[in-house]
Design a protein around this motif. Sequence first.
Motif, short mmCIF file in Angstrom:
data_model
loop_
_atom_site.label_atom_id
_atom_site.label_comp_id
_atom_site.label_asym_id
_atom_site.label_seq_id
_atom_site.Cartn_x
_atom_site.Cartn_y
_atom_site.Cartn_z
N ASP A 18 1.05 -1.52 -0.02
CA ASP A 18 -0.26 0.34 0.02
C ASP A 18 0.62 1.57 -0.06
OD1 ASP A 18 0.50 0.80 3.13
OD2 ASP A 18 -1.41 0.13 3.22
N ASP A 21 0.89 2.68 -3.25
CA ASP A 21 0.07 3.53 -4.04
C ASP A 21 -0.49 4.97 -3.32
OD1 ASP A 21 -0.66 1.65 -5.57
OD2 ASP A 21 -1.06 0.37 -3.72
N PHE A 22 -0.28 4.53 -1.65
CA PHE A 22 -0.49 6.39 -1.44
C PHE A 22 0.68 7.04 -1.84
CE2 PHE A 22 -2.71 3.80 1.99
CZ PHE A 22 -3.46 4.72 2.97
N ALA A 71 -4.15 -4.24 -6.51
CA ALA A 71 -3.29 -2.42 -6.46
C ALA A 71 -2.70 -2.67 -7.54
CB ALA A 71 -2.95 -2.25 -4.64
N ARG A 190 -6.27 6.03 -8.88
CA ARG A 190 -5.70 6.18 -7.84
C ARG A 190 -6.27 5.50 -6.58
NH1 ARG A 190 -1.74 8.13 -4.22
NH2 ARG A 190 -3.29 9.79 -2.60
N LEU A 194 -6.18 2.18 -3.86
CA LEU A 194 -5.68 1.94 -2.92
C LEU A 194 -7.38 2.27 -2.40
CD1 LEU A 194 -4.67 6.20 -2.84
CD2 LEU A 194 -3.79 4.14 -1.58
N GLN A 195 -8.10 1.60 -2.26
CA GLN A 195 -9.32 0.32 -2.17
C GLN A 195 -9.22 -0.54 -2.31
OE1 GLN A 195 -12.56 3.05 -4.63
NE2 GLN A 195 -13.01 4.27 -2.39
N HIS A 197 -6.82 -2.34 -1.13
CA HIS A 197 -5.49 -2.89 0.20
C HIS A 197 -7.29 -2.81 0.99
CE1 HIS A 197 -1.75 -2.30 -1.40
NE2 HIS A 197 -1.70 -1.25 -2.08
N ILE A 211 -8.33 10.38 0.53
CA ILE A 211 -7.48 11.13 -1.14
C ILE A 211 -7.40 11.89 -1.94
CG2 ILE A 211 -6.60 9.07 -2.85
CD1 ILE A 211 -5.97 8.27 0.23
#
Length: 239
Positions: A18, A21-22, A71, A190, A194-195, A197, A211
């Motif tokens: 994650d 991705d963040f 992801a 994006r 993230l979703q 995870h 976000i």
Amino acid sequence: MLPESEIDRVLVVSAHPDDADFGAAGTVALFGERGVKVTYLMVTDGDAGGNERTLDNSGMAELRRAEQTAAAKCVGVTDLRFLAYPDGAVVASLELRKAITRVIRQVRPDLVITHHPDRNYQFIAPSHPDHRAVGGSTLDAVYPDARNPYAFPELLLEEGLEAWTAREVWLVGGSTPNHYVDITDVIDRRLAALQSHVSQVAHVEGFADFIKGRSAAWAERAGFAEGRYAEGFQVVATA
């Protein structure tokens, strides 16, 4: 900075599933649209994270690997590598530097993206100890280890991995970004990354709005027009 035309391969080194991705999912999606080959290297499996307490560490690690794989597909990444260090116990070490150096020499990236190694006193979340250890070790692997044929000579002698110079590093999570990428056209990708995870974010009320708000704040800081979204990095020249 490296011209976009000279970035053909990118290596993203993160502490946990994650993190990539963040920090850079939108930017990675844009790289993919230009045909850039992106590799993800996760130092841990994230086995100490998440809110699903019915799973032991092994079960959480398996779940988070699967979530990261899903992801990555959202932003066009299919080359994922995991070092399986224990989550929450990563320290800067010669062993970790060697492991990252190995992947740098395998992937031969023009650009490396990783965590900022310094604590961010403006926003504490990016300053997880694992993040700082991975960021510092990655910078050490970029310079001097990966480019120095005398560093970890067994990588050459036993594995045939020639020295390689990554020409630039982009750091995420620091307090002094100096480069912003407009990700407005890929903000949905994006969010999808993230979703993916679920174990980390499904319980967060209003996560998508959070976000988008954070990405909009980066865009405002960058001076982009109202309604735009961005990701921010600190650029470090290495060559």
